[in-house]
Design a protein around this motif. Structure first.
Motif, short mmCIF file in Angstrom:
data_model
loop_
_atom_site.label_atom_id
_atom_site.label_comp_id
_atom_site.label_asym_id
_atom_site.label_seq_id
_atom_site.Cartn_x
_atom_site.Cartn_y
_atom_site.Cartn_z
N CYS A 199 2.11 6.93 -6.74
CA CYS A 199 1.10 7.96 -7.08
C CYS A 199 1.57 9.35 -6.65
O CYS A 199 1.40 10.34 -7.38
CB CYS A 199 -0.24 7.64 -6.41
SG CYS A 199 -1.02 6.15 -7.03
N TYR A 200 2.18 9.40 -5.45
CA TYR A 200 2.67 10.68 -4.94
C TYR A 200 3.75 11.26 -5.85
O TYR A 200 3.80 12.46 -6.11
CB TYR A 200 3.22 10.49 -3.53
CG TYR A 200 3.73 11.76 -2.88
CD1 TYR A 200 2.86 12.80 -2.58
CD2 TYR A 200 5.08 11.91 -2.57
CE1 TYR A 200 3.32 13.97 -1.99
CE2 TYR A 200 5.55 13.06 -1.98
CZ TYR A 200 4.67 14.10 -1.69
OH TYR A 200 5.12 15.24 -1.11
N ASP A 213 -1.19 15.02 0.27
CA ASP A 213 -0.72 13.69 -0.17
C ASP A 213 0.40 13.19 0.72
O ASP A 213 0.49 12.00 1.04
CB ASP A 213 -0.25 13.75 -1.63
CG ASP A 213 -1.40 13.94 -2.60
OD1 ASP A 213 -2.56 13.69 -2.19
OD2 ASP A 213 -1.16 14.35 -3.75
N LYS A 216 0.84 -1.21 0.00
CA LYS A 216 0.00 0.00 0.00
C LYS A 216 0.87 1.26 0.00
O LYS A 216 0.61 2.22 -0.73
CB LYS A 216 -0.92 0.01 1.22
CG LYS A 216 -2.01 -1.05 1.19
CD LYS A 216 -2.85 -1.00 2.46
CE LYS A 216 -3.89 -2.12 2.49
NZ LYS A 216 -4.65 -2.11 3.77
N LYS A 222 1.21 4.16 -2.92
CA LYS A 222 0.98 5.57 -2.62
C LYS A 222 2.21 6.41 -2.99
O LYS A 222 2.08 7.54 -3.46
CB LYS A 222 0.64 5.74 -1.15
CG LYS A 222 -0.77 5.26 -0.81
CD LYS A 222 -1.16 5.59 0.60
CE LYS A 222 -2.61 5.16 0.87
NZ LYS A 222 -3.04 5.48 2.25
N SER A 231 0.29 6.10 6.28
CA SER A 231 0.45 4.72 5.80
C SER A 231 1.74 4.11 6.33
O SER A 231 1.78 2.94 6.70
CB SER A 231 0.47 4.70 4.26
OG SER A 231 -0.76 5.16 3.74
N ASP A 286 -0.91 11.79 3.93
CA ASP A 286 -1.53 10.48 3.71
C ASP A 286 -0.46 9.39 3.68
O ASP A 286 -0.62 8.31 4.25
CB ASP A 286 -2.30 10.51 2.39
CG ASP A 286 -3.11 9.23 2.19
OD1 ASP A 286 -3.52 8.63 3.21
OD2 ASP A 286 -3.33 8.84 1.04
N ILE A 287 0.68 9.67 3.02
CA ILE A 287 1.78 8.70 2.98
C ILE A 287 2.34 8.49 4.37
O ILE A 287 2.66 7.36 4.77
CB ILE A 287 2.89 9.19 2.01
CG1 ILE A 287 2.39 9.10 0.57
CG2 ILE A 287 4.16 8.36 2.17
CD1 ILE A 287 3.36 9.62 -0.45
#
Length: 391
Positions: A20-21, A78, A13, A17, A85, A81-82
């Motif tokens: 994508c980041y 973003d 995951k 991410k 995670s 969010d990382i």
């Protein structure tokens, strides 16, 4: 395995991410550069004309500033969010893995002699990985006496590998030519592959390197009987040299993966020639420990639950046999099916008349009244008739 799978899922995951980041960051930075460039142009034009900002220019500037602010906020969101995670990965590790390994690792490991063996294994690993400065520092702090002859092969291999990573073939070619006879005895194709890579580099130089490439092709003559097809392919590529190899059926010759492969080939063959393992003893032990530790921790819990404290002495044995896979098979071993111990020189495997094999210690414990009854079949026999097996 379930614990590892859980942590792996969390890591996947995070990786997704991050990918994508990275894409969002790239797009966001491009937008920011575009806005800043536009602002510079508008402000520069206004400054040259020495005129106050018009209502239209003020509106454009306000819009650009707002877009810059929104882009920065999106990137920051973003990133948060990382971060969350990554925190979940740490929590998953804490939740699925027991940090207390004191009951698994015997205290004897940290005694002077065993500790010195461990330090030497770490030093060898650092030298093999090219971390020479760290290895030297550890030698000084641990007062380990490392001979110069021990360091020399690692220093040589790492210097050649470093040159290969920079796509410099000269040191590796010199080494391969010097050790040509020993490499031939190992059926190594290292020297041919180095010449092949040099030839490909000449081809990549275009039509101006055609004559030089043809002249260098003479180096392939000693290898023609073993690598005829590969040599034919390289000779065939010369036809497309003027048109460019990148747009020809031979474009695979320019693949960067050839440099990775030559590093792996050199490491494998050089280690075999010098009597070194491709993987350091420390990395092999670490990989084996990752497989064995979960099993040993489960066995330890069962032993404590059933209060069988004498089952595992922690000395030179494990309570059960642990399967590490074919990758960790380095030599033949025999575990006694009676005592569940690996045989040693002092306790070798003994073949009975009936064909079954047990350890000498097990044989001695099974003797009753001067006779031995095989634990697997009813045959009685004289213990002296057993013969030692050598694997």
């Amino acid at each position: 395995m379930e614990r590892c799978a859980c942590v792996e899922r969390e890591l996947d995951k995070v990786l997704q991410k991050f990918l994508c980041y990275g894409q969002h960051c790239e797009r966001g930075l491009e937008e920011l550069l575009g806005y800043v460039t536009r602002l510079r142009e508008e402000l520069g034009a206004a400054a040259l004309q020495r005129t106050p900002l018009s209502a239209t220019l003020s509106l454009v500037m306000s819009q650009c500033c707002k877009k810059i602010k929104d882009t920065v906020q999106n990137l920051a969101s973003d990133h948060k969010d990382i971060h969350s995670s990554i925190s979940r990965v740490g929590k998953a590790i804490d939740r699925n893995f027991d940090a207390d390994l004191c009951g698994i690792v015997p205290a004897v490991v940290w005694e002077s002699q065993e500790k010195q063996i461990l330090v030497m294994a770490i030093i060898e690993h650092l030298y093999q990985q090219g971390m020479l400065g760290v290895a030297e520092e550890l030698c000084q702090e641990s007062t380990a006496n490392v001979d110069v002859d021990f360091k020399r092969p690692f220093l040589e291999l790492n210097s050649i590998l470093e040159a290969l990573r920079k796509q410099d073939l000269e040191p590796a070619l010199s080494w391969a030519i010097f050790h040509r006879q020993q490499l031939a005895e190992l059926n190594s194709s290292l020297e041919f592959r180095l010449h092949r890579l040099h030839f490909i580099r000449l081809l990549a130089g275009g039509p101006g390197k055609e004559l030089e490439a043809l002249s260098y092709a003479r180096h392939f003559q000693p290898f023609a009987h073993l690598h005829q097809q590969e040599i034919q392919v390289m000779m065939g590529s010369l036809v497309y040299l003027r048109l460019g190899l990148k747009n020809s059926p031979y474009r695979h010759l320019l693949d960067d993966s050839h440099w990775t492969e030559i590093c792996e080939t050199f490491t494998r063959d050089a280690c075999a020639l010098l009597g070194l393992s491709v993987e350091s003893p420390l990395s092999v032990s670490f990989a084996a420990g990752c497989v064995a530790l979960p099993v040993l921790m489960n066995i330890k819990a069962v032993i404590e639950q059933r209060q069988c404290s004498g089952v595992w002495s922690h000395k030179d044995e494990l309570p059960i046999e642990i399967e590490l896979g074919m990758k960790c098979w380095y030599h033949s071993v025999f575990a006694c099916p009676i005592l569940r111990q690996q045989t040693t020189d002092s306790n070798p495997p003994i073949k009975l008349i009936c064909g079954h094999v047990i350890s000498r210690d097990a044989l001695n414990k099974l003797i009753n009244g001067g006779k031995l009854k095989c634990p697997y079949c009813p045959m009685e026999q004289n213990p002296a008739d057993g013969k030692r097996l050598i694997f």
